[in-house]
Design a protein around this motif. Structure first.
Motif, short mmCIF file in Angstrom:
data_model
loop_
_atom_site.label_atom_id
_atom_site.label_comp_id
_atom_site.label_asym_id
_atom_site.label_seq_id
_atom_site.Cartn_x
_atom_site.Cartn_y
_atom_site.Cartn_z
N ASP A 297 0.74 -1.34 -0.01
CA ASP A 297 -0.08 -0.01 0.17
C ASP A 297 0.72 1.35 -0.07
OD1 ASP A 297 -2.39 -1.31 -0.12
OD2 ASP A 297 -2.43 -1.54 1.96
N ILE A 298 1.84 1.25 -0.70
CA ILE A 298 2.64 2.40 -1.00
C ILE A 298 2.06 3.69 -1.84
CG2 ILE A 298 5.00 3.14 -1.77
CD1 ILE A 298 6.20 0.58 -1.39
N ASP A 299 1.89 4.59 -1.21
CA ASP A 299 1.51 5.86 -2.14
C ASP A 299 2.54 6.61 -2.68
OD1 ASP A 299 0.09 8.07 -3.02
OD2 ASP A 299 -0.91 8.46 -1.14
N LEU A 300 2.73 6.77 -3.82
CA LEU A 300 3.36 7.47 -4.75
C LEU A 300 2.99 8.79 -5.13
CD1 LEU A 300 5.45 4.59 -6.61
CD2 LEU A 300 6.05 5.69 -4.58
N SER A 301 1.96 9.17 -4.75
CA SER A 301 1.29 10.57 -5.41
C SER A 301 2.22 11.59 -4.84
CB SER A 301 -0.05 10.52 -4.94
OG SER A 301 -0.29 10.51 -3.51
N GLY A 302 2.86 11.61 -3.86
CA GLY A 302 3.82 12.66 -3.41
C GLY A 302 5.21 12.66 -4.10
N GLY A 303 5.17 11.67 -5.00
CA GLY A 303 6.63 12.03 -5.49
C GLY A 303 7.61 11.02 -5.07
N GLU A 304 7.35 10.51 -3.76
CA GLU A 304 8.49 9.89 -2.98
C GLU A 304 7.93 8.85 -2.22
OE1 GLU A 304 10.72 12.82 -0.06
OE2 GLU A 304 11.62 12.55 -2.33
N TYR A 305 8.87 7.98 -1.37
CA TYR A 305 8.20 7.11 -0.24
C TYR A 305 9.57 6.97 0.43
CZ TYR A 305 6.87 2.82 1.98
OH TYR A 305 6.53 1.98 2.97
N ALA A 306 9.39 7.08 1.81
CA ALA A 306 10.66 6.80 2.60
C ALA A 306 10.07 6.04 3.98
CB ALA A 306 11.31 8.15 3.17
N GLU A 307 10.80 4.93 4.50
CA GLU A 307 10.51 4.06 5.32
C GLU A 307 11.67 3.51 6.23
OE1 GLU A 307 8.12 3.30 8.20
OE2 GLU A 307 6.69 3.79 6.50
N TYR A 308 11.51 2.89 7.31
CA TYR A 308 12.35 2.30 7.55
C TYR A 308 12.25 0.59 7.89
CZ TYR A 308 16.39 1.12 10.88
OH TYR A 308 17.72 0.87 11.38
N ASP A 309 13.23 -0.19 7.37
CA ASP A 309 13.03 -1.70 7.51
C ASP A 309 13.78 -2.20 8.78
OD1 ASP A 309 13.46 -4.31 7.31
OD2 ASP A 309 14.54 -4.24 5.42
N GLU A 310 12.63 -2.42 9.64
CA GLU A 310 13.22 -3.01 11.13
C GLU A 310 14.08 -3.96 11.22
OE1 GLU A 310 12.02 -1.30 14.16
OE2 GLU A 310 10.91 0.33 13.13
N LYS A 311 13.59 -5.06 10.24
CA LYS A 311 14.07 -6.13 10.10
C LYS A 311 15.76 -6.16 9.40
CE LYS A 311 14.01 -10.41 7.44
NZ LYS A 311 13.14 -11.32 6.66
N GLY A 312 15.93 -5.42 8.48
CA GLY A 312 17.12 -5.29 7.89
C GLY A 312 17.99 -4.07 8.56
N GLU A 313 17.37 -3.27 9.47
CA GLU A 313 17.94 -2.12 10.24
C GLU A 313 18.51 -1.28 9.05
OE1 GLU A 313 20.59 -3.93 12.95
OE2 GLU A 313 18.86 -4.56 14.38
N CYS A 314 17.61 -0.97 8.21
CA CYS A 314 18.00 0.14 7.16
C CYS A 314 17.03 0.96 6.53
CB CYS A 314 18.70 -0.56 6.11
SG CYS A 314 17.79 -1.65 5.10
N PRO A 315 17.43 2.27 6.35
CA PRO A 315 16.39 2.97 5.71
C PRO A 315 15.96 2.53 4.22
CG PRO A 315 18.33 4.30 5.59
CD PRO A 315 18.40 2.96 6.34
N VAL A 316 14.77 2.71 3.72
CA VAL A 316 14.20 2.36 2.14
C VAL A 316 13.51 3.50 1.93
CG1 VAL A 316 14.24 -0.12 2.78
CG2 VAL A 316 12.20 1.45 3.22
N MET A 317 13.87 3.71 0.53
CA MET A 317 13.18 5.10 -0.20
C MET A 317 13.13 4.67 -1.61
SD MET A 317 14.69 8.66 0.45
CE MET A 317 14.70 9.98 -0.98
N ILE A 318 12.09 5.56 -2.31
CA ILE A 318 11.67 5.46 -3.57
C ILE A 318 11.61 6.94 -3.85
CG2 ILE A 318 10.17 5.08 -5.65
CD1 ILE A 318 8.93 2.80 -3.54
#
Length: 166
Positions: free
Chosen positions: A134-155
């Motif tokens: 359910d990623i919403d790309l209408s704002g032009g980008e997406y940023a979240e944190y991957d708890e399992k991988g302990e790293c930031p994720v971004m589009i």
């Protein structure tokens, strides 16, 4: 008859397999874009929405299409029919190479699609395997944190193009 292949490109940070929620051939995923009349060149004022699960019978009774629309300027009818089976998720490798990934093929008669609009309903997975839905790309980008991988994720740096194909 001209076929247009919608291709997407983005910078993926610690993510791969960006695609519509239920895959590239998701029957409910709304493809939003403007259309340009093939006769007069008029660009539609509003975005046009097409989905695989919405079909309209053609007037001649020969099959169905996903959109029938009349140009408000010259009055000519045009159709857009979606052709599933050509889409692929945008992978991290494709993103890093600066290339685009095909998403959907459109058979256009009387219209040309322009200006695809990113919206809600996307999914991707981190390089560690965490699924983001359910990623919403209408704002032009997406940023979240991957708890399992302990790293930031971004589009970011989303781009979409329609390429004429045979």
């Amino acid at each position: 008859m001209v076929n247009f292949l919608l291709k997407i490109k983005a910078e993926l940070e610690n993510l791969t397999n960006l695609q519509p929620q239920d895959g590239c051939d998701d029957p409910n995923f709304p493809y939003l874009f403007k259309v340009k009349c093939g006769r007069c060149g008029e660009l539609s004022q509003k975005e046009t929405c097409v989905t695989l699960n919405e079909t309209i019978p053609l007037q001649a009774g020969k099959g169905t299409t996903n959109l029938v629309q009349k140009c408000k300027f010259c009055g000519r009818d045009g159709t857009i029919t979606m052709i599933p089976g050509r889409g692929q998720p945008l992978t991290q490798e494709t993103s890093e190479s600066g290339k685009s990934s095909p998403l959907m093929l459109f058979d256009c008669r009387g219209y040309e699609p322009v200006g695809f609009i990113f919206g809600p309903g996307w999914k991707a997975e981190s390089i560690e395997g965490t699924k983001f839905e359910d990623i919403d790309l209408s704002g032009g980008e997406y940023a979240e944190y991957d708890e399992k991988g302990e790293c930031p994720v971004m589009i970011s740096n989303l781009e979409a193009t329609f390429e004429s194909v045979k």
